[in-house]
Write an enzyme that holds these catalytic residues in place. Structure first.
Site, PDB file in Angstrom:
ATOM      1  N   GLN A 151       0.844  -1.213   0.000  1.00 34.44           N
ATOM      2  CA  GLN A 151       0.000   0.000   0.000  1.00 34.44           C
ATOM      3  C   GLN A 151       0.876   1.259   0.000  1.00 34.44           C
ATOM      4  OE1 GLN A 151      -3.005   0.911  -0.587  1.00 34.44           O
ATOM      5  NE2 GLN A 151      -3.845  -1.133  -0.799  1.00 34.44           N
ATOM      6  N   SER A 152       1.944   1.238  -0.788  1.00 30.38           N
ATOM      7  CA  SER A 152       2.859   2.382  -0.800  1.00 30.38           C
ATOM      8  C   SER A 152       2.235   3.600  -1.495  1.00 30.38           C
ATOM      9  CB  SER A 152       4.150   1.983  -1.525  1.00 30.38           C
ATOM     10  OG  SER A 152       4.920   3.122  -1.818  1.00 30.38           O
TER      11      SER A 152
END
Ligand SMILES: Cc1ncc(COP(=O)(O)O)c(C=O)c1O
Length: 330
Positions: free
Chosen positions: A75-76
């Site tokens: 989930q960068s």
């Protein structure tokens, strides 16, 4: 070129707003809290990485790179914003994501999918392992006549941190025009570049404001070293005569939460709800929610002197909300 005298490419909507959170300040009492709205920098739903990318991608363009490779967690926000910046600049981009490929794409992954990103998943335990894979990939691309440019995790190297040196200068100029004395600047620490840039910016502007980092990942001893090292690299690039020692860096590591990096914490979720309810401002479960939980707790513990003016850098991260928090209707 910029006030910092480094090449820069315009990617963000700047300056971001500096707003008094009067309801939140009243509820907490004793201090004045302001939001620096870096969640609104643009680039596919905003966040702090855009400022770093203005310097990193200017360097890539100067070196005539044609494909950008970067890495981050599943989930960068950094990979999502790098992808958006590359789409804007017409550069190819490869995202090396640390973790298992999920069955469904939500949050940042969904946005990356919409941008038709080349996403490659690596189920490994450290970014060092991804670094080795990245080296191999760069060699393969070079053999095909491409000119790849690698951006490390979070864009947290000296050049990327210059984005937050610039943010600090922008912030002081806004504060001066509002006759506002800044006592503290609070931000989430994930890989250290944001804090490093702010530390350098405060000193370049010759102000007394203290930067207070709230770790969402590593122990404070690790971040004190990392932030000081990144700050020194920025200082060298800027040709400034400064030294920032690890002991001068303030980091709290009490708010990472029960389940660690990338997982919502009870306090963080409470802080997200409190901020949404009092100000209508949306934080995220991985970074800004935990940083706000830290700020609230530190106010309650009397860490900030009465009457302090505290700037909360809202670093964004909102897309992860839609992957992590599920609420029922009652
Ligand atoms: C939304 C958000 N806030 C804060 C951070 C932390 O910034 P830094 O990595 O520069 O410490 C990140 C990235 O890691 C982020 O994506």
């Amino acid at each position: 070129m910029t006030g910092l005298n480094l090449p820069r490419v315009k990617l963000c909507q700047l300056p971001t707003d500096l707003d008094l959170a009067s309801n939140l300040s009243k509820k907490l009492g004793d201090v004045n809290i302001y939001f620096k709205r870096d969640d609104n920098t643009g680039l596919a739903i905003g966040g702090n990485k855009g400022r770093k990318l203005e310097f990193l991608l200017a360097d890539a363009l100067k070196k005539e790179a044609d494909v950008i490779i970067t890495t981050g967690s599943i989930q960068s926000n950094h990979t999502r914003m790098t992808c958006a910046a590359c789409r804007k600049l017409g550069l190819d981009v490869i995202l090396m994501l640390k973790g298992k490929k999920p069955a469904q794409f939500q949050g940042n992954l969904l946005l990356e999918k919409l941008m038709n990103a080349d996403m490659r998943f690596f189920d490994v335990s450290s970014y060092n392992e991804i670094g080795i894979e990245a080296d191999k990939l760069m060699d393969e691309l070079r053999a095909k006549g491409k000119n790849p440019y690698f951006i490390p995790v979070g864009g947290s190297i000296g050049l990327g941190a210059c984005g937050y040196v610039d943010c600090a200068l922008e912030l002081f100029s806004q504060a001066d025009s509002q006759n506002l004395r800044i006592d503290y600047i609070v931000n989430a620490v994930g890989s250290g570049g944001t804090s490093a840039g702010l530390e350098v910016g405060v000193r370049l502007a010759k102000r007394d404001a203290k930067v207070v980092g709230i770790s969402v990942d590593s122990e404070k001893s690790v971040f004190k070293q990392d932030i000081s090292r990144i700050a020194q690299d920025s200082i060298s690039l800027l040709g400034a005569d400064l030294e920032i020692l690890p002991d001068e860096i303030i980091v709290f590591d009490e708010y990472i939460g029960e389940s660690g990096y990338g997982k919502p914490s009870r306090q963080g979720v409470e802080a997200i709800k409190f901020t949404a309810e009092t100000e209508g401002i949306i934080l995220d479960p991985v970074y800004s929610g935990k940083a706000m939980a830290g700020l609230i707790d530190l106010v309650k513990k009397g860490f900030f002197e009465k009457g302090s003016n505290i700037i909360f850098i809202h670093t964004g991260g909102t897309p992860a909300l839609f992957d992590m928090l599920v609420e029922n209707s009652d």
